[in-house]
Design a protein around this motif. Structure first.
Motif, PDB file in Angstrom:
ATOM      1  N   ASP A 247      -0.924  -6.425  -9.777  1.00 52.49           N
ATOM      2  CA  ASP A 247      -0.841  -5.799  -8.582  1.00 52.49           C
ATOM      3  C   ASP A 247      -1.655  -4.635  -8.415  1.00 52.49           C
ATOM      4  O   ASP A 247      -1.207  -3.645  -8.719  1.00 52.49           O
ATOM      5  CB  ASP A 247       0.308  -5.709  -8.159  1.00 52.49           C
ATOM      6  CG  ASP A 247       0.692  -5.271  -6.675  1.00 52.49           C
ATOM      7  OD1 ASP A 247      -0.495  -5.095  -5.952  1.00 52.49           O
ATOM      8  OD2 ASP A 247       1.795  -4.878  -6.121  1.00 52.49           O
ATOM      9  N   PHE A 248      -3.117  -4.929  -8.307  1.00 50.14           N
ATOM     10  CA  PHE A 248      -4.032  -3.806  -8.535  1.00 50.14           C
ATOM     11  C   PHE A 248      -3.733  -2.610  -7.430  1.00 50.14           C
ATOM     12  O   PHE A 248      -3.809  -1.480  -7.536  1.00 50.14           O
ATOM     13  CB  PHE A 248      -5.646  -4.388  -8.169  1.00 50.14           C
ATOM     14  CG  PHE A 248      -6.013  -5.043  -9.454  1.00 50.14           C
ATOM     15  CD1 PHE A 248      -6.522  -4.523 -10.424  1.00 50.14           C
ATOM     16  CD2 PHE A 248      -5.930  -6.565  -9.436  1.00 50.14           C
ATOM     17  CE1 PHE A 248      -6.764  -5.176 -11.787  1.00 50.14           C
ATOM     18  CE2 PHE A 248      -6.348  -7.272 -10.507  1.00 50.14           C
ATOM     19  CZ  PHE A 248      -6.878  -6.756 -11.523  1.00 50.14           C
ATOM     20  N   LEU A 249      -3.059  -3.083  -6.192  1.00 45.26           N
ATOM     21  CA  LEU A 249      -2.872  -2.010  -5.207  1.00 45.26           C
ATOM     22  C   LEU A 249      -1.851  -1.173  -5.631  1.00 45.26           C
ATOM     23  O   LEU A 249      -2.026  -0.016  -4.922  1.00 45.26           O
ATOM     24  CB  LEU A 249      -2.456  -2.711  -3.778  1.00 45.26           C
ATOM     25  CG  LEU A 249      -3.664  -3.693  -3.167  1.00 45.26           C
ATOM     26  CD1 LEU A 249      -3.008  -3.959  -1.927  1.00 45.26           C
ATOM     27  CD2 LEU A 249      -4.808  -2.567  -2.892  1.00 45.26           C
ATOM     28  N   THR A 250      -0.844  -1.430  -6.464  1.00 47.66           N
ATOM     29  CA  THR A 250       0.041  -0.465  -7.071  1.00 47.66           C
ATOM     30  C   THR A 250      -0.399   0.067  -8.196  1.00 47.66           C
ATOM     31  O   THR A 250      -0.114   1.545  -8.471  1.00 47.66           O
ATOM     32  CB  THR A 250       1.427  -1.262  -7.061  1.00 47.66           C
ATOM     33  OG1 THR A 250       1.510  -2.280  -7.966  1.00 47.66           O
ATOM     34  CG2 THR A 250       1.898  -1.719  -5.581  1.00 47.66           C
ATOM     35  N   VAL A 251      -0.929  -0.567  -9.181  1.00 46.51           N
ATOM     36  CA  VAL A 251      -1.261  -0.132 -10.269  1.00 46.51           C
ATOM     37  C   VAL A 251      -2.379   1.050 -10.136  1.00 46.51           C
ATOM     38  O   VAL A 251      -2.249   2.107 -10.967  1.00 46.51           O
ATOM     39  CB  VAL A 251      -2.208  -1.397 -11.171  1.00 46.51           C
ATOM     40  CG1 VAL A 251      -2.927  -0.862 -12.385  1.00 46.51           C
ATOM     41  CG2 VAL A 251      -1.199  -2.330 -11.737  1.00 46.51           C
ATOM     42  N   GLN A 252      -3.186   0.904  -8.933  1.00 44.82           N
ATOM     43  CA  GLN A 252      -4.100   2.026  -8.806  1.00 44.82           C
ATOM     44  C   GLN A 252      -3.306   3.507  -8.719  1.00 44.82           C
ATOM     45  O   GLN A 252      -4.178   4.331  -8.712  1.00 44.82           O
ATOM     46  CB  GLN A 252      -5.065   1.697  -7.742  1.00 44.82           C
ATOM     47  CG  GLN A 252      -4.693   1.436  -6.632  1.00 44.82           C
ATOM     48  CD  GLN A 252      -4.378   2.783  -5.734  1.00 44.82           C
ATOM     49  OE1 GLN A 252      -5.070   3.845  -5.754  1.00 44.82           O
ATOM     50  NE2 GLN A 252      -3.658   2.419  -4.467  1.00 44.82           N
TER      51      GLN A 252
ATOM     52  N   PHE B 222       1.896   7.411   9.923  1.00 50.84           N
ATOM     53  CA  PHE B 222       0.822   7.430   9.195  1.00 50.84           C
ATOM     54  C   PHE B 222       1.055   7.897   7.759  1.00 50.84           C
ATOM     55  O   PHE B 222       0.865   8.899   7.341  1.00 50.84           O
ATOM     56  CB  PHE B 222      -0.128   8.570   9.753  1.00 50.84           C
ATOM     57  CG  PHE B 222      -1.563   8.701   9.101  1.00 50.84           C
ATOM     58  CD1 PHE B 222      -2.560   7.554   9.451  1.00 50.84           C
ATOM     59  CD2 PHE B 222      -1.814   9.764   8.231  1.00 50.84           C
ATOM     60  CE1 PHE B 222      -3.874   8.093   8.961  1.00 50.84           C
ATOM     61  CE2 PHE B 222      -3.200   9.744   7.723  1.00 50.84           C
ATOM     62  CZ  PHE B 222      -4.044   8.950   8.040  1.00 50.84           C
ATOM     63  N   TYR B 223       1.230   6.764   6.957  1.00 48.09           N
ATOM     64  CA  TYR B 223       1.620   6.795   5.696  1.00 48.09           C
ATOM     65  C   TYR B 223       1.178   5.613   4.937  1.00 48.09           C
ATOM     66  O   TYR B 223       1.058   4.298   5.539  1.00 48.09           O
ATOM     67  CB  TYR B 223       3.075   7.186   5.516  1.00 48.09           C
ATOM     68  CG  TYR B 223       3.355   7.590   3.793  1.00 48.09           C
ATOM     69  CD1 TYR B 223       2.719   8.718   3.356  1.00 48.09           C
ATOM     70  CD2 TYR B 223       4.087   6.957   3.126  1.00 48.09           C
ATOM     71  CE1 TYR B 223       2.846   9.231   2.028  1.00 48.09           C
ATOM     72  CE2 TYR B 223       4.403   7.288   1.812  1.00 48.09           C
ATOM     73  CZ  TYR B 223       3.646   8.442   1.240  1.00 48.09           C
ATOM     74  OH  TYR B 223       4.077   8.717   0.016  1.00 48.09           O
ATOM     75  N   ILE B 224       1.255   5.422   3.488  1.00 41.34           N
ATOM     76  CA  ILE B 224       0.803   4.323   2.654  1.00 41.34           C
ATOM     77  C   ILE B 224       1.658   3.094   2.936  1.00 41.34           C
ATOM     78  O   ILE B 224       1.097   1.942   2.877  1.00 41.34           O
ATOM     79  CB  ILE B 224       0.373   4.608   1.255  1.00 41.34           C
ATOM     80  CG1 ILE B 224      -0.279   3.352   0.541  1.00 41.34           C
ATOM     81  CG2 ILE B 224       1.864   4.943   0.755  1.00 41.34           C
ATOM     82  CD1 ILE B 224      -0.403   3.777  -0.866  1.00 41.34           C
ATOM     83  N   PHE B 225       2.936   3.517   3.237  1.00 36.63           N
ATOM     84  CA  PHE B 225       3.780   2.467   3.204  1.00 36.63           C
ATOM     85  C   PHE B 225       4.675   2.317   4.913  1.00 36.63           C
ATOM     86  O   PHE B 225       5.548   1.536   4.975  1.00 36.63           O
ATOM     87  CB  PHE B 225       5.057   2.515   2.363  1.00 36.63           C
ATOM     88  CG  PHE B 225       4.441   2.337   0.844  1.00 36.63           C
ATOM     89  CD1 PHE B 225       3.659   1.139   0.516  1.00 36.63           C
ATOM     90  CD2 PHE B 225       4.847   3.326  -0.060  1.00 36.63           C
ATOM     91  CE1 PHE B 225       3.356   1.013  -0.718  1.00 36.63           C
ATOM     92  CE2 PHE B 225       4.246   3.299  -1.322  1.00 36.63           C
ATOM     93  CZ  PHE B 225       3.699   1.961  -1.710  1.00 36.63           C
ATOM     94  N   ALA B 226       4.044   3.161   5.517  1.00 32.17           N
ATOM     95  CA  ALA B 226       4.458   3.171   6.969  1.00 32.17           C
ATOM     96  C   ALA B 226       3.966   2.196   7.722  1.00 32.17           C
ATOM     97  O   ALA B 226       3.034   1.245   7.674  1.00 32.17           O
ATOM     98  CB  ALA B 226       4.370   4.659   7.571  1.00 32.17           C
ATOM     99  N   LYS B 227       4.410   2.225   9.433  1.00 36.36           N
ATOM    100  CA  LYS B 227       3.931   1.362  10.356  1.00 36.36           C
ATOM    101  C   LYS B 227       2.423   1.287  10.330  1.00 36.36           C
ATOM    102  O   LYS B 227       1.838   0.200  10.498  1.00 36.36           O
ATOM    103  CB  LYS B 227       4.515   1.796  11.537  1.00 36.36           C
ATOM    104  CG  LYS B 227       4.130   0.794  12.900  1.00 36.36           C
ATOM    105  CD  LYS B 227       4.952   1.423  13.965  1.00 36.36           C
ATOM    106  CE  LYS B 227       4.601   0.419  15.117  1.00 36.36           C
ATOM    107  NZ  LYS B 227       5.366   0.619  16.396  1.00 36.36           N
ATOM    108  N   GLN B 228       1.815   2.420  10.299  1.00 35.95           N
ATOM    109  CA  GLN B 228       0.371   2.284  10.629  1.00 35.95           C
ATOM    110  C   GLN B 228      -0.354   2.508   9.232  1.00 35.95           C
ATOM    111  O   GLN B 228      -1.190   3.321   8.913  1.00 35.95           O
ATOM    112  CB  GLN B 228      -0.237   3.828  11.348  1.00 35.95           C
ATOM    113  CG  GLN B 228       0.350   3.548  12.844  1.00 35.95           C
ATOM    114  CD  GLN B 228      -0.165   2.427  13.606  1.00 35.95           C
ATOM    115  OE1 GLN B 228      -1.164   2.029  13.247  1.00 35.95           O
ATOM    116  NE2 GLN B 228       0.834   1.945  14.610  1.00 35.95           N
ATOM    117  N   LYS B 229      -0.034   1.747   8.213  1.00 32.19           N
ATOM    118  CA  LYS B 229      -0.631   1.778   6.847  1.00 32.19           C
ATOM    119  C   LYS B 229      -2.088   1.283   6.958  1.00 32.19           C
ATOM    120  O   LYS B 229      -2.930   1.964   6.045  1.00 32.19           O
ATOM    121  CB  LYS B 229       0.151   0.764   6.160  1.00 32.19           C
ATOM    122  CG  LYS B 229       0.310  -0.477   6.374  1.00 32.19           C
ATOM    123  CD  LYS B 229       1.181  -1.280   5.435  1.00 32.19           C
ATOM    124  CE  LYS B 229       1.331  -3.067   5.837  1.00 32.19           C
ATOM    125  NZ  LYS B 229       2.038  -3.055   7.255  1.00 32.19           N
TER     126      LYS B 229
END
Length: 330
Positions: free
Chosen positions: A89-94, A275-282
């Protein structure tokens, strides 16, 4: 805006990610890595006993390390990696292997620039006492402090998080990914607060010190023209001091411009919870930060051009190094 209330769709995000990270960002990083390697070689050749050289050397090192991590970051964010169906899972590994280290290096660069501009302010305001105030040992201590302070806040992140195998029920597969424990929320709050204050403090100080440099240099130049006789030696000294300070002003001004989007985003994250990485406007978050990372890469890569254009000593040393390399090859 789609049905879920997001301003950008996943497709929109992927387009920006490919453009800013995979294509433009990667090109900038590769150029910057070569440029910073050249700058490090030049400053080592010139000697690090000079305070400015030592500071610029330390900044080139942080820029180089940050760009190397950014290359891996750009790779991990490539949307086409999903088509490879790799068990990663490159998106979390990074987060642990690219994003966090890169942000740490950009903050270190900002703090070192803050020190350089403050030092140049003293050189303009107290030209006769600067050698006693800014010594080699003090510069080493301050630079080590800049590195240590910014890196220390990442210790809780790496102690509370890890990389390991994780099962994804929605995909019905196990992947190598980012793992977190129960204290991650506390650590995340600590990281957000520290990142905000450390980034904003350095940014504001850079703006203030750069403004002081511009005003002081202008007043100092006018005073020297009116209070001293015109002679070759005095003109040479004035010109040399002015060129050094002007180069520092340009370096700081570029940093201020390139870091403005990132600092602004830090404020937005505080006042806009969505406005956050895991929020509504990710998706908006990822797109905005793709531009922020690209500007950070520009700042870390462009200094070699500034040094070469504005410093005759740097230009002569670099030309000699390249000339010697050419002789060895032939």
């Amino acid at each position: 805006m789609n049905n879920s209330g997001e301003y950008l769709s996943d497709t929109d995000r992927q387009i920006f990610i490919i453009a800013n990270h995979v294509i433009i960002g990667m090109t900038i990083c590769l150029f910057g890595i070569v440029g910073n390697c050249l700058s490090i070689t030049v400053f080592l050749k010139q000697g690090l006993r000079i305070s400015v050289n030592l500071s610029l050397f330390a900044m080139s090192v942080s820029d180089l390390i940050g760009l190397i991590f950014q290359v891996w970051h750009n790779f991990c964010l490539n949307p086409y990696l999903e088509l490879a169906d790799l068990p990663v899972d490159f998106l979390t590994v990074q987060i642990l292997t690219a994003g966090s280290p890169n942000i740490a290096m950009t903050r270190i660069t900002s703090w070192i620039t803050m020190y350089i501009t403050a030092e140049r302010c003293l050189s303009v305001l107290l030209p006769l006492r600067i050698r006693n105030v800014v010594t080699f040992k003090r510069t080493v201590v301050i630079l080590l402090f800049c590195y240590s302070l910014n890196l220390s806040f990442y210790l809780p992140v790496y102690s509370a998080s890890s990389l390991g195998w994780r099962f994804y029920p929605s995909l019905n597969k196990t992947m190598f990914a980012f793992s977190e424990n129960n204290s991650t929320l506390v650590v995340s709050l600590l990281m957000n607060v520290s990142h905000f204050y450390l980034s904003v403090i350095a940014f504001i100080c850079n703006v203030i010190f750069t403004a002081i440099l511009v005003v002081s240099l202008k007043k100092k130049s006018e005073w020297r023209r009116s209070a001293t006789f015109v002679g070759d030696q005095n003109e040479a000294l004035t010109s040399r001091d002015k060129k050094t300070v002007t180069m520092v002003i340009v370096v700081a001004a570029i940093l201020i411009v390139c870091y403005s989007p990132g600092v602004t985003s830090c404020f937005v994250e505080i006042f806009v919870p969505d406005f956050y990485i895991f929020a509504k406007q990710k998706n908006v978050f990822h797109v905005i930060w793709s531009f922020c990372f690209m500007f950070h890469s520009i700042n870390a890569s462009i200094n070699v051009i500034v040094y070469y254009k504005m410093s005759s000593k740097y230009r002569a040393t670099l030309n000699k190094i390249l000339f010697d390399l050419n002789i060895v090859k032939t």
